[in-house]
Design an enzyme around this catalytic site. Sequence first.
Site, PDB file in Angstrom:
ATOM      1  N   CYS A 120      30.401  36.725  39.561  1.00  0.00           N
ATOM      2  CA  CYS A 120      31.826  37.472  39.845  1.00  0.00           C
ATOM      3  C   CYS A 120      32.642  36.653  40.863  1.00  0.00           C
ATOM      4  O   CYS A 120      32.097  36.071  41.786  1.00  0.00           O
ATOM      5  CB  CYS A 120      31.655  39.162  40.057  1.00  0.00           C
ATOM      6  SG  CYS A 120      30.635  39.732  38.882  1.00  0.00           S
TER       7      CYS A 120
ATOM      8  N   LEU B 157      31.408  38.625  35.971  1.00  0.00           N
ATOM      9  CA  LEU B 157      30.325  37.633  35.093  1.00  0.00           C
ATOM     10  C   LEU B 157      29.376  38.535  34.700  1.00  0.00           C
ATOM     11  O   LEU B 157      28.606  38.758  35.689  1.00  0.00           O
ATOM     12  CB  LEU B 157      30.042  36.300  35.673  1.00  0.00           C
ATOM     13  CG  LEU B 157      29.127  35.365  34.778  1.00  0.00           C
ATOM     14  CD1 LEU B 157      29.787  35.004  33.697  1.00  0.00           C
ATOM     15  CD2 LEU B 157      28.571  34.320  35.557  1.00  0.00           C
ATOM     16  N   ALA B 158      29.121  39.297  33.673  1.00  0.00           N
ATOM     17  CA  ALA B 158      28.049  40.138  33.300  1.00  0.00           C
ATOM     18  C   ALA B 158      26.781  39.360  33.207  1.00  0.00           C
ATOM     19  O   ALA B 158      26.539  38.629  32.302  1.00  0.00           O
ATOM     20  CB  ALA B 158      28.331  40.980  32.240  1.00  0.00           C
TER      21      ALA B 158
ATOM     22  N   GLY C  86      27.425  38.333  43.267  1.00  0.00           N
ATOM     23  CA  GLY C  86      26.001  37.888  43.676  1.00  0.00           C
ATOM     24  C   GLY C  86      24.986  38.626  42.814  1.00  0.00           C
ATOM     25  O   GLY C  86      25.166  39.340  41.970  1.00  0.00           O
TER      26      GLY C  86
END
Length: 614
Positions: free
Chosen positions: A2, A51-52, A79
């Site tokens: 992310c 960002l999964a 993170g």
Amino acid sequence: MCGITGWLDFDRAPAGRRAIAQAMTDTMSCRGPDAEGLVLDGPVALGHRRLAVIDVAGGRQPMTVDEDGHALAVISYSGEVYNFTELRTELQGYGHRFRTRSDTEVVLRAYVQWGEEFVHRLNGMYAFAVWDVRRQELLLVRDRLGVKPLYYQRLPHGVLFGSEPKAILAHPDASRAVDEDGLRELLAMAKTPERSVYRDVHEVRPGHLVRVGRTGLTRRRYWALEAREHSDDLDTTVRTVRDLVDDSVRRQTVSDVPLCAQLSGGLDSSVVTAFAARALHERGDGPLRSFTVDFTGYGEMFTPNLIAETRDLPFAHDLARHAGTEHRDIVLDTAELTDAHARAAVLRATDVPNGSGDFNTSLYLLFRAIRQHSTVALSGESADEIFGGYPWMFHPEAVQADTFPWLAFLHNEHALSGLLDEGLLKRLDLSGYRRERYAEALAEAPRLAGETGFDQRMRAVSYVHLTRFLQAMLDRKDRMSMAVGLEVRVPFCDHRLVEYAFNVPWAMKTFDGHEKSLLRAAGRELLPDSVLQRRKVVYPTVQDPAYEHTLRAEFAAMLADPQAPVLALLNVDAAREQLRRPVGEVSISVLRASMEMAVQLNSWLSRYDLSLRW
């Protein structure tokens, strides 16, 4: 993984300025291609791009935790915390009820339970912002080693922040200026903690947190390397290193999305790949995917040099066969490396120019290719800094120099050697700047009572590498990977391993007379002989003369453009003289890097609409 951004302003509430908050969040789209979120609450705005990786369905952000219908805190988080499962169990014992399986909610509830002391319980790589609704305070936190970036700029009554400077620069109150100190930092080739190239924009220092409230901004260190007596014998030390590496890799192979390894065939990436392949096999999740970069015609063109005696591919293939990975070579050609769109993407990702050229572009293209197959990659970054792997660490003159050892080893060149305007060069005094920054770094290094001479010097040199050189390497890897939405994990940056290895005496780290003896011994059972015997090489760079021809053409066109903003910084006559030197000359590496830097610097000044102030 992310990207995060936002701002706090007690004078002008962001609530009425949603478009600005959205613009800041949009700059992080590459870091988070899967989802976005924006929360505006009184004086604070928190933006997030996701960002999964863990709990794909449930981990949306910014995330809020409530009690009796009242919000307690909101987090925008980037993170991974690798011990989140253990922390969740502990927090459930305190009565916390979880709505998701994500580590984000664990971190947020850990803050609610323990306040800012919760940072001591986290094992991972992270950078996040927590808005404490009750206290009306914003907390910015960065992981111990600085794997994930986080920047901020003070406001008269608050702060701007973001994973990258571009998020801050999207705000109308941001400083878009570069002063002399910024230019020194850009050219020095030694990253100074907290400083950025942009005036008034700072990094949250690794192992630190920044708290912002109505009374102002305060910084606090929550972790630092400490000097401790090492009492373990060699066998115990090797076994401890092996166990710590194994545990770190196992923790970092947990993912709800496809995972792989970046494999060069060097010791560092081979150890990570071999341990990860074994962990996945034991869980029944294998085989591990692995990827190696190469260049078209590189086998025929490759010429050994001082820091690259061998090419990667044969060794990577040996390790892939030995560990049983599902391997793929990513082969790049010169046209890809000189592609204007790819180079522009690299500059956009880094927010600053650099003279590394294809060094960064090839990594960007490698990660872009990996992203087609995996969302998470493991990397061997930081082993050289931890275990002693760089050639200059074994060079007495470089170790004892009054400047950073890598600069002494490379003859103290700077990123625009031979091209800068002489008056500007004298004013910047880059050699003096480097000496001052190196003296600061040495003064910070922890000392062990009774330790003197060479042992004390190597402890200090190790500290400088972990707090200066490593920061540049981690920043490069983060920017190139997140530019394509790929999460790169670095198991060697587990703080438990770093703390232990930092205090191992230099003689034990090199007990067999070679670099990284300790790591080689720890991974011996899982590696083929070819990798065990291979000497340290750097990340590969293209040797095709066509690359330099293209670069020279760009450089010549820039010099011929009277509107090129970089001309104000250059000695144009000297630059034109450099172009007359033959392609492939012995000293061409310095010239090539200088031309790369000049071309990128020109693009940066143009595209970022910056003002130079001194």
